[in-house]
Design a protein around this motif. Sequence first.
Motif, PDB file in Angstrom:
ATOM      1  N   GLY A   1      -8.708  -4.236   9.079  1.00  0.00           N
ATOM      2  CA  GLY A   1      -7.743  -3.519   8.058  1.00  0.00           C
ATOM      3  C   GLY A   1      -8.587  -3.103   7.066  1.00  0.00           C
ATOM      4  N   ALA A   2      -8.137  -2.233   6.265  1.00  0.00           N
ATOM      5  CA  ALA A   2      -8.705  -1.478   5.082  1.00  0.00           C
ATOM      6  C   ALA A   2      -9.247  -2.290   4.088  1.00  0.00           C
ATOM      7  CB  ALA A   2      -7.704  -0.207   4.612  1.00  0.00           C
TER       8      ALA A   2
ATOM      9  N   ASP B   1       1.735   0.476   3.342  1.00  0.00           N
ATOM     10  CA  ASP B   1       2.063   1.806   3.719  1.00  0.00           C
ATOM     11  C   ASP B   1       1.481   2.713   3.152  1.00  0.00           C
ATOM     12  OD1 ASP B   1       4.042   0.366   5.121  1.00  0.00           O
ATOM     13  OD2 ASP B   1       5.747   0.570   3.478  1.00  0.00           O
ATOM     14  N   VAL B   2       0.839   2.495   1.964  1.00  0.00           N
ATOM     15  CA  VAL B   2       0.060   3.877   1.328  1.00  0.00           C
ATOM     16  C   VAL B   2      -0.928   4.483   2.268  1.00  0.00           C
ATOM     17  CG1 VAL B   2      -1.618   2.344   0.369  1.00  0.00           C
ATOM     18  CG2 VAL B   2      -1.005   4.755  -0.911  1.00  0.00           C
ATOM     19  N   TYR B   3      -1.331   3.610   3.331  1.00  0.00           N
ATOM     20  CA  TYR B   3      -2.453   4.005   4.180  1.00  0.00           C
ATOM     21  C   TYR B   3      -1.971   4.868   5.546  1.00  0.00           C
ATOM     22  CZ  TYR B   3      -6.114   1.958   1.264  1.00  0.00           C
ATOM     23  OH  TYR B   3      -6.899   1.768   0.160  1.00  0.00           O
ATOM     24  N   GLU B   4      -0.767   4.862   5.510  1.00  0.00           N
ATOM     25  CA  GLU B   4      -0.142   5.694   6.624  1.00  0.00           C
ATOM     26  C   GLU B   4      -0.687   7.158   6.509  1.00  0.00           C
ATOM     27  OE1 GLU B   4       1.432   5.009   9.611  1.00  0.00           O
ATOM     28  OE2 GLU B   4       0.917   2.821   8.759  1.00  0.00           O
ATOM     29  N   GLY B   5      -1.226   7.534   7.859  1.00  0.00           N
ATOM     30  CA  GLY B   5      -1.360   8.967   7.860  1.00  0.00           C
ATOM     31  C   GLY B   5      -2.709   9.258   7.334  1.00  0.00           C
ATOM     32  N   THR B   6      -3.492   8.121   6.842  1.00  0.00           N
ATOM     33  CA  THR B   6      -4.963   8.170   6.784  1.00  0.00           C
ATOM     34  C   THR B   6      -5.914   7.758   7.761  1.00  0.00           C
ATOM     35  OG1 THR B   6      -5.134   6.179   5.606  1.00  0.00           O
ATOM     36  CG2 THR B   6      -4.135   7.701   4.292  1.00  0.00           C
ATOM     37  N   PRO B   7      -7.090   7.938   7.548  1.00  0.00           N
ATOM     38  CA  PRO B   7      -8.162   7.512   8.405  1.00  0.00           C
ATOM     39  C   PRO B   7      -8.039   5.929   9.088  1.00  0.00           C
ATOM     40  CG  PRO B   7      -9.272   9.198   7.376  1.00  0.00           C
ATOM     41  CD  PRO B   7      -7.790   8.899   6.673  1.00  0.00           C
ATOM     42  N   ALA B   8      -7.676   5.180   7.696  1.00  0.00           N
ATOM     43  CA  ALA B   8      -7.529   3.809   7.905  1.00  0.00           C
ATOM     44  C   ALA B   8      -6.577   3.304   9.111  1.00  0.00           C
ATOM     45  CB  ALA B   8      -7.209   3.005   6.629  1.00  0.00           C
ATOM     46  N   HIS B   9      -5.249   3.992   8.801  1.00  0.00           N
ATOM     47  CA  HIS B   9      -4.299   3.422  10.011  1.00  0.00           C
ATOM     48  C   HIS B   9      -4.504   4.394  11.104  1.00  0.00           C
ATOM     49  CE1 HIS B   9      -1.289   1.250   7.165  1.00  0.00           C
ATOM     50  NE2 HIS B   9      -2.640   0.528   7.070  1.00  0.00           N
TER      51      HIS B   9
ATOM     52  N   ARG C   1      -6.781   1.978  12.945  1.00  0.00           N
ATOM     53  CA  ARG C   1      -5.859   0.923  13.666  1.00  0.00           C
ATOM     54  C   ARG C   1      -5.221   1.163  14.794  1.00  0.00           C
ATOM     55  NH1 ARG C   1      -2.642  -3.408  10.328  1.00  0.00           N
ATOM     56  NH2 ARG C   1      -3.917  -3.713   8.192  1.00  0.00           N
ATOM     57  N   ALA C   2      -4.602   2.397  15.131  1.00  0.00           N
ATOM     58  CA  ALA C   2      -4.132   2.815  16.445  1.00  0.00           C
ATOM     59  C   ALA C   2      -4.971   2.927  17.042  1.00  0.00           C
ATOM     60  CB  ALA C   2      -3.272   3.960  16.094  1.00  0.00           C
ATOM     61  N   ALA C   3      -6.248   3.361  17.024  1.00  0.00           N
ATOM     62  CA  ALA C   3      -7.128   3.792  17.932  1.00  0.00           C
ATOM     63  C   ALA C   3      -7.814   2.625  18.490  1.00  0.00           C
ATOM     64  CB  ALA C   3      -8.232   4.605  17.320  1.00  0.00           C
TER      65      ALA C   3
END
Length: 275
Positions: free
Chosen positions: A79-80, A189-197, A200-202
Amino acid sequence: MARVWHISGANTGFGLELALKALAEGDRVIAAVRTPSKVPDSLKRSDVEGEMNGYAAKAFGAFGRLDVLVNNAAYSYMGAIEESEDSAVKAQFDTNVFALLRLVRAVLPGLRKQGSGTIVNFSSIGGLHSYPSNGIYCATKFAVEAITQALATEIAPFGLNAVIVEPGYFRTSFLTSVASGANIAPALDVYEGTPAHEARAAFTKYNGAQPGNPKEGAARIWEYVADAGLLKGKNKLLRLPLGTDTGAVLKQHAAELAETASHYEEVWSSTDFKE
């Protein structure tokens, strides 16, 4: 003479493969596991209870000596940094760092008395470079790097050796808990579309597709200790990198450090007393 190994985290992955490799080579193994029921039938089960020093005495007593201590038990809390929770961070450090310290301190008197022994501490590619949504885990592995680097110098006068094993991504169950939604911080939610999330998917997509073969990685560790195979005759350096991904990051990290030292030479050389 057959070596005696103590290997933590021996239920699965590197720990299990290393235990099986050592046994196949005629060595003896004390495999420390969290879930004895998952131990293969080929390994004898024995429950050990008590405080750490008492446990260490039983470990030495099992075969009369202990030649190799392998600190492999670890997991990743992801997690971030902003998403991380104190209780989970503390639990991560307790397993990945403090348990290692407790076991090292407990066995050192016995190893010193023997005048021989190797301590194998598992770091990671994450001990060389930190990654988005994996900063807490990487912090524990940075700690393992620092502890082992100091330890190696401290115990050398007693005829003892310490090595940092740095695996990259190997095809073990390490990422399974993340893929199942465990050991991962609640998402912001603020991290959606950023390297942090994106990370997560990766992690989930990468599970089962890692390039490293744990059997080969375990074989290299055994060869390091036994001075055999690809490691025969090689100087025993502080770090044992495993995996093409770790090798690439190691080279990149060395180049970045050299670049930083050169870029700021005028700066860092200006800050001493002029005496």
